[in-house]
Design an enzyme around this catalytic site. Structure first.
Site, short mmCIF file in Angstrom:
data_model
loop_
_atom_site.label_atom_id
_atom_site.label_comp_id
_atom_site.label_asym_id
_atom_site.label_seq_id
_atom_site.Cartn_x
_atom_site.Cartn_y
_atom_site.Cartn_z
N HIS A 134 4.39 -6.66 10.36
CA HIS A 134 3.08 -6.17 10.82
C HIS A 134 2.04 -7.27 10.72
O HIS A 134 2.02 -8.05 9.77
CB HIS A 134 2.64 -4.96 9.99
N HIS A 135 1.17 -7.33 11.75
CA HIS A 135 0.18 -8.40 11.80
C HIS A 135 -0.82 -8.32 10.65
O HIS A 135 -1.45 -9.31 10.29
CB HIS A 135 -0.57 -8.37 13.14
N SER A 136 -0.99 -7.13 10.06
CA SER A 136 -1.89 -7.02 8.92
C SER A 136 -1.37 -7.79 7.72
O SER A 136 -2.12 -8.12 6.80
CB SER A 136 -2.07 -5.54 8.53
#
Length: 474
Positions: A134-136
């Site tokens: 996930h980009h987070s």
């Protein structure tokens, strides 16, 4: 209990059932695949170097702040490492289709936000690893650093073993997270007071910074008031994906750069401009006077911060001159535009907004996050991530190719990711399954656009030879 930054949270806020916010890569290796058990043990032996990969999201009560990363007490490595195989004949096209299917599925937010897929059965006795994170959790440059934790610089590596087995910290209670949220809110005025004190002690510097910030925010406001053009790239998207890749050589980009000036990234953007021009023509879209707008993420990560997770990027917006037919003139226009962007205060404005968001309440932060991905600002994301320029190995197998996989924000049907590795520059095109069902046309057009520039560079080199010879005689 590390709190996510405002930028990290923006990737959670903008995620929907159709707009997934995970990124990753397709890595192709030579040689027979390792056994699943060997891969799991290899990752287990290195997992202590990446503590975040043991952690999941925890949301404080009553929207008292941004979420935290906390240890997952039920962490199971076998859940995150998947095993699959391609049916015969095991072509690269089959691997691309599998990648599209894997990236069509959201990550489970109740668990650590990553997956690693071992895919065997590829032709020429090769196998692949697919990463999905996930980009987070990670930005592009940080992702390269973390990936190299699993890799070695020689076929037979030195063993890397943790001193002790990993034991999760106790899961914090809602009361603990609420107290932490109140503590962070209380600290915010202290941080602002320190900045105010710095401004009083150095007024000239503070005035200059305020001027730059106002100018930068003004440039972002201008971009909102002058939206990106309406093209078939910006339509409602579904949850399913297509994936294409293109192999190319770093030397080709350097040859073009040396012949006509600019940077390797300028050449990348010029190639993408030429490809999108051809694709738009194929869709029946006139490009006379049309200038698309690309969002180009730029890392703000310092050399002392490499290997740390989280997002440290600002998004710059630059024109893609699809109205220019001549490839060299198109490159020169891109170089001029990128020079203007670098001299502008776009990055300063983006950083000011990001810092403000760190103090914003969750509801306001959610609105700001959606603005960051607005189609009024850009038509397509083009990101160029520098990778390691030496061969890498995993369990004695050499990494041959790596193709980056981006993500599709809402109403964005194409993402162009570029990554260099060991003398290569490889493109990964992630597209909405229905809106850009002809993404293969864009891939072919990228190859053609690069070939045109390389050919022009060769002609320029030939024209320069007599001049250089005459200069040496005189």
């Amino acid at each position: 209990m590390d709190r996510l930054s405002a930028l990290d949270v923006s990737f959670l806020t903008n995620e929907t059932s159709s707009a997934h916010m995970h990124v990753g890569g397709v890595m192709i290796f030579e040689g027979p695949p390792p056994s699943y058990d060997d891969l799991v043990e290899h990752v287990r032996s290195r997992a202590h170097l990446v503590p975040r990969f043991h952690q999941k999201l925890a949301y404080p009560p009553a929207q008292t702040g941004r979420p935290f990363w906390i240890d997952d007490p039920t962490f199971n490595l076998e859940y995150h490492i998947r095993h699959s195989a391609l049916p015969a004949p095991g072509s690269e096209e089959q691997l691309r289709r599998m990648t599209g299917r894997i990236f069509s599925q959201q990550l489970d937010r109740s668990k650590p936000l990553w997956e690693l897929w071992l895919v065997q059965g590829l032709t020429r006795k090769r196998f692949a690893l697919l990463t999905k994170t996930h980009h987070s959790l990670v930005d592009g440059v940080s992702g390269v650093d973390i990936a190299t934790v699993l890799f070695d610089l020689q076929p037979v590596p030195d063993p890397v073993e943790p001193d002790t087995d990993w034991v999760p910290d106790p899961e914090p209670s809602q009361a603990t997270m609420l107290a932490r949220g109140i503590e962070d809110v209380a600290k915010a005025p202290i941080g602002l007071a320190r900045r105010l004190q710095g401004a009083i002690e150095h007024p000239e510097r503070a005035i200059a910074r305020v001027g730059e910030a106002v100018e930068g925010i003004g440039e972002i406001g201008w971009a909102l008031a002058n939206p990106a053009p309406d093209v078939p790239l910006n339509v409602p998207i579904g949850s399913h994906r297509r994936f294409e890749w293109i192999r190319s050589d770093l030397d080709h980009f350097k040859r073009v750069k040396n012949a006509f000036g600019g940077t390797v990234n300028d050449v990348v953007l010029a190639v993408v401009s030429g490809a999108l021009r051809a694709w738009l023509h194929g869709r029946g879209v006139r490009t006379d006077g049309l200038e698309l707008r690309a969002q180009v993420p730029v890392s703000t990560r310092g050399t002392d911060e490499r290997g740390q997770l989280g997002n440290q990027i600002v998004a710059l917006r630059t024109p893609l001159p699809v109205y220019i037919e001549d490839p060299v003139a198109r490159l020169q226009r891109v170089s001029e535009s990128m020079g203007d962007v670098k001299n502008s205060k776009q990055a300063v404005g983006a950083e000011v907004i990001s810092r403000f968001n760190d103090f914003a309440p969750p509801t306001l932060l959610a609105q700001a996050a959606r603005l960051n991905f607005s189609t009024r600002l850009f038509n397509v994301v083009v990101t160029n991530v520098p990778g390691p320029q030496m061969p890498l190995y995993i369990l004695g197998r050499e990494l041959e190719d790596i193709f980056p996989v981006g993500f599709l924000p809402p109403n964005q049907a194409l993402f162009v990711a570029v990554m260099s590795y060991n003398g290569q520059v490889n493109f990964g095109l992630l597209a909405d399954y229905d809106a850009v069902d002809d993404v293969g046309v864009i891939a072919t057009a990228i190859e053609r656009a690069l070939a045109e520039l390389v050919e022009a560079a060769a002609e320029a080199e030939k024209s320069a030879e007599p001049v250089e010879a005459e200069a040496s005689r005189s």
